[in-house]
Design a protein around this motif. Structure first.
Motif, PDB file in Angstrom:
ATOM      1  N   VAL A  48       0.853  -1.190   0.000  1.00 43.59           N
ATOM      2  CA  VAL A  48       0.000   0.000   0.000  1.00 43.59           C
ATOM      3  C   VAL A  48       0.888   1.240   0.000  1.00 43.59           C
ATOM      4  N   THR A  49       0.758   2.081  -1.019  1.00 40.72           N
ATOM      5  CA  THR A  49       1.495   3.344  -1.022  1.00 40.72           C
ATOM      6  C   THR A  49       0.669   4.413  -0.309  1.00 40.72           C
ATOM      7  N   GLY A  50       1.348   5.421   0.217  1.00 43.50           N
ATOM      8  CA  GLY A  50       0.627   6.448   0.974  1.00 43.50           C
ATOM      9  C   GLY A  50      -0.012   5.879   2.221  1.00 43.50           C
ATOM     10  N   ALA A  51       0.648   4.904   2.843  1.00 51.10           N
ATOM     11  CA  ALA A  51       0.025   4.122   3.914  1.00 51.10           C
ATOM     12  C   ALA A  51       0.158   4.736   5.295  1.00 51.10           C
ATOM     13  N   SER A  52       0.821   5.883   5.420  1.00 52.47           N
ATOM     14  CA  SER A  52       1.054   6.429   6.754  1.00 52.47           C
ATOM     15  C   SER A  52      -0.134   7.208   7.303  1.00 52.47           C
ATOM     16  N   ALA A  53      -1.084   7.596   6.444  1.00 54.27           N
ATOM     17  CA  ALA A  53      -2.208   8.413   6.914  1.00 54.27           C
ATOM     18  C   ALA A  53      -3.363   8.306   5.922  1.00 54.27           C
ATOM     19  N   ALA A  79      -4.609  -0.071   4.627  1.00 50.94           N
ATOM     20  CA  ALA A  79      -3.616  -0.973   5.209  1.00 50.94           C
ATOM     21  C   ALA A  79      -4.185  -1.679   6.439  1.00 50.94           C
ATOM     22  N   ARG A  80      -4.893  -0.947   7.270  1.00 52.25           N
ATOM     23  CA  ARG A  80      -5.497  -1.524   8.479  1.00 52.25           C
ATOM     24  C   ARG A  80      -6.543  -2.576   8.120  1.00 52.25           C
ATOM     25  N   GLU A  81      -7.324  -2.310   7.066  1.00 51.49           N
ATOM     26  CA  GLU A  81      -8.362  -3.262   6.648  1.00 51.49           C
ATOM     27  C   GLU A  81      -7.751  -4.583   6.191  1.00 51.49           C
ATOM     28  N   PHE A  82      -6.679  -4.507   5.420  1.00 52.33           N
ATOM     29  CA  PHE A  82      -6.013  -5.743   4.996  1.00 52.33           C
ATOM     30  C   PHE A  82      -5.361  -6.439   6.186  1.00 52.33           C
ATOM     31  N   ALA A  84       5.529   4.986   2.456  1.00 53.93           N
ATOM     32  CA  ALA A  84       5.214   6.398   2.677  1.00 53.93           C
ATOM     33  C   ALA A  84       6.488   7.076   3.146  1.00 53.93           C
ATOM     34  N   ARG A  85       6.448   8.408   3.277  1.00 51.91           N
ATOM     35  CA  ARG A  85       7.643   9.142   3.693  1.00 51.91           C
ATOM     36  C   ARG A  85       7.748   9.285   5.206  1.00 51.91           C
ATOM     37  N   GLY A  86       6.621   9.445   5.899  1.00 55.49           N
ATOM     38  CA  GLY A  86       6.641   9.812   7.309  1.00 55.49           C
ATOM     39  C   GLY A  86       6.886   8.649   8.244  1.00 55.49           C
ATOM     40  N   ARG A  87       7.977   8.696   8.999  1.00 56.61           N
ATOM     41  CA  ARG A  87       8.340   7.599   9.883  1.00 56.61           C
ATOM     42  C   ARG A  87       7.340   7.411  11.011  1.00 56.61           C
ATOM     43  N   ALA A  88       6.886   8.507  11.633  1.00 51.65           N
ATOM     44  CA  ALA A  88       5.928   8.373  12.742  1.00 51.65           C
ATOM     45  C   ALA A  88       4.608   7.792  12.242  1.00 51.65           C
ATOM     46  N   GLY A  89       4.159   8.230  11.083  1.00 49.16           N
ATOM     47  CA  GLY A  89       2.935   7.691  10.510  1.00 49.16           C
ATOM     48  C   GLY A  89       3.066   6.220  10.167  1.00 49.16           C
ATOM     49  N   LEU A  90       4.215   5.838   9.633  1.00 45.48           N
ATOM     50  CA  LEU A  90       4.453   4.429   9.315  1.00 45.48           C
ATOM     51  C   LEU A  90       4.468   3.576  10.579  1.00 45.48           C
ATOM     52  N   ASP A  91       5.120   4.072  11.625  1.00 46.41           N
ATOM     53  CA  ASP A  91       5.168   3.313  12.879  1.00 46.41           C
ATOM     54  C   ASP A  91       3.763   3.137  13.456  1.00 46.41           C
ATOM     55  N   GLY A  92       2.949   4.197  13.366  1.00 47.18           N
ATOM     56  CA  GLY A  92       1.577   4.092  13.847  1.00 47.18           C
ATOM     57  C   GLY A  92       0.779   3.075  13.063  1.00 47.18           C
ATOM     58  N   ALA A  93       0.984   3.046  11.740  1.00 53.46           N
ATOM     59  CA  ALA A  93       0.276   2.082  10.893  1.00 53.46           C
ATOM     60  C   ALA A  93       0.701   0.656  11.215  1.00 53.46           C
ATOM     61  N   VAL A  94       1.988   0.442  11.447  1.00 51.66           N
ATOM     62  CA  VAL A  94       2.480  -0.886  11.811  1.00 51.66           C
ATOM     63  C   VAL A  94       1.804  -1.374  13.091  1.00 51.66           C
ATOM     64  N   ALA A  95       1.725  -0.501  14.074  1.00 57.82           N
ATOM     65  CA  ALA A  95       1.105  -0.886  15.351  1.00 57.82           C
ATOM     66  C   ALA A  95      -0.364  -1.254  15.169  1.00 57.82           C
ATOM     67  N   GLU A  96      -1.087  -0.488  14.348  1.00 60.45           N
ATOM     68  CA  GLU A  96      -2.508  -0.777  14.120  1.00 60.45           C
ATOM     69  C   GLU A  96      -2.697  -2.109  13.410  1.00 60.45           C
ATOM     70  N   ALA A 145       7.219  -1.666   7.298  1.00 59.33           N
ATOM     71  CA  ALA A 145       7.252  -0.270   6.880  1.00 59.33           C
ATOM     72  C   ALA A 145       8.538   0.009   6.119  1.00 59.33           C
ATOM     73  N   ILE A 146       8.400   0.608   4.932  1.00 60.96           N
ATOM     74  CA  ILE A 146       9.557   0.967   4.114  1.00 60.96           C
ATOM     75  C   ILE A 146       9.433   2.440   3.743  1.00 60.96           C
ATOM     76  N   PRO A 147      10.167   3.327   4.405  1.00 61.44           N
ATOM     77  CA  PRO A 147      10.103   4.744   4.037  1.00 61.44           C
ATOM     78  C   PRO A 147      10.420   4.936   2.557  1.00 61.44           C
ATOM     79  N   THR A 148       9.463   5.510   1.829  1.00 58.82           N
ATOM     80  CA  THR A 148       9.570   5.595   0.372  1.00 58.82           C
ATOM     81  C   THR A 148       8.904   6.857  -0.143  1.00 58.82           C
ATOM     82  N   ASP A 149       9.579   7.555  -1.034  1.00 60.14           N
ATOM     83  CA  ASP A 149       8.967   8.649  -1.784  1.00 60.14           C
ATOM     84  C   ASP A 149       8.561   8.077  -3.137  1.00 60.14           C
TER      85      ASP A 149
END
Length: 337
Positions: A9-14, A21-24, A35-47, A57-61
């Motif tokens: 999923v791209t753009g997965a941090s928010a 991403a959460r649904e899957f 996604a680019r944002g590390r904090a957003g990616l970490d939050g998504a991983v936890a969810e 999570a792979i920080p990616t532009d």
């Protein structure tokens, strides 16, 4: 229990990407978050892990083809073959076209259009050797009917539709086992309106009716499970937009020219120099995770009859024809008024 799939999923941090991403993850799948944002990616991983899935999570532009290519290779190294690739990432500038710089327009196009192109390239590179896989493009009603103040975003969404149609016909020509489809979204309550670059005097807002991002996520998951259809439509505003475009395009242009500025802004004054995520993420530092929802929870819908009808389109084909005629008449009467 079904075998977990590998979903990128791209753009997965928010926003929509986060909800998708959460649904899957809730289905027990392996979800790769770009996604680019590390904090957003970490939050998504936890969810995702709380929901029962596994996450990477792979920080990616996504505007960088090489970064996307490396991310796809890493996804397969960790979780195995990519089964589903979802392109969601985007950025935008809210401003009249005359107030958007060439650099800003290029950046929006690189993320919101070329990001989809690069994601599709990476997905196909891994799916073609197996002749299997599904690509879902998250589109927008604004890809069929553009509105003022979003020329760069609307241009990108129109381009995604044309690009995807071309790729689909090539896959059909090759009798490929790979499927590609588009989910056209309505206005969604995501954080984008708080961090998009804006030169509007008042706070940007989605044009009502507004839907929660979980509606979008369920639509994307359904499309991934049933990808043979060219596209899926979600939300009342999407249907009205398409109907209006087909029936009275000139009248709709005038209507949007008259109402499109005010309908995309709240009454709240904002600083036009506020921080934005066009060039740099706003969810990179600890404590800056924005999640899936925006500021409009109290005004957002959690259900969509249009999504239900889109999922049952074949069995409702006769009724849909009659409903389209009624909707067209309603749009014409509203615009004429």
């Amino acid at each position: 229990m079904s075998t977990p799939r590998t979903v990128v999923v791209t753009g997965a941090s928010a926003g929509t990407g986060r909800a998708v991403a959460r649904e899957f993850g809730a289905r027990g799948d392996n979800v790769v978050l770009l996604a680019r944002g590390r904090a957003g990616l970490d939050g998504a991983v936890a969810e995702i892990e709380r929901a029962g899935g596994r996450a990477l999570a792979i920080p990616t532009d996504v505007a960088d083809h090489e970064q996307v290519t490396r991310a796809a290779a890493t996804a397969e190294d960790v979780f195995g073959s990519i089964d589903i690739w979802i392109n969601v990432a985007f950025t935008s500038v809210f401003a009249p076209f005359s107030q958007i710089s060439a650099e800003e327009f290029r950046r929006v196009t690189e993320v919101s259009y070329l990001g989809y192109v690069y994601g599709t390239m990476a997905a196909l590179a891994h799916m073609k050797p197996r002749n299997a896989g599904t690509i879902v493009q998250v589109g927008s009603a604004l890809g069929a009917r553009a509105i003022p103040l979003q020329s760069a975003y609307c241009g990108a969404k129109h381009a995604i539709n044309g690009f995807t149609e071309s790729v689909r016909t090539e896959l059909l020509h090759d009798h490929s086992g790979i499927h590609i489809t588009v989910v056209q979204m309505p206005a969604l309550n995501t954080p984008q309106f708080s961090w998009v670059r804006s030169r509007l005097p008042r706070h940007p807002q989605p044009v009502p009716p507004i839907y929660q991002p979980e509606i979008a996520a369920r639509a994307v998951c359904f499309a991934a499970d049933h990808p043979r259809r060219k596209q899926y439509w979600v939300g009342a505003s999407t249907a009205a937009t398409i109907t209006g475009q087909k029936i009275v395009p000139a009248l709709l242009d005038r209507y949007l020219g008259r109402t499109g500025y005010a309908s995309q802004q709240t009454d709240e004054r904002v600083d036009t120099d506020r921080p934005d995520n066009l060039m740099h993420p706003l969810d990179a530092d600890p404590g800056t995770d924005h999640g899936a929802h925006g500021e409009f929870d109290s005004r957002s819908l959690g259900v969509s009859p249009q999504l239900w009808m889109s999922r049952h389109a074949r069995s409702l084909s006769v009724a849909a024809g009659a409903g389209a005629a009624l909707a067209a008449g309603a749009v014409v009467r509203r615009l004429a008024a």
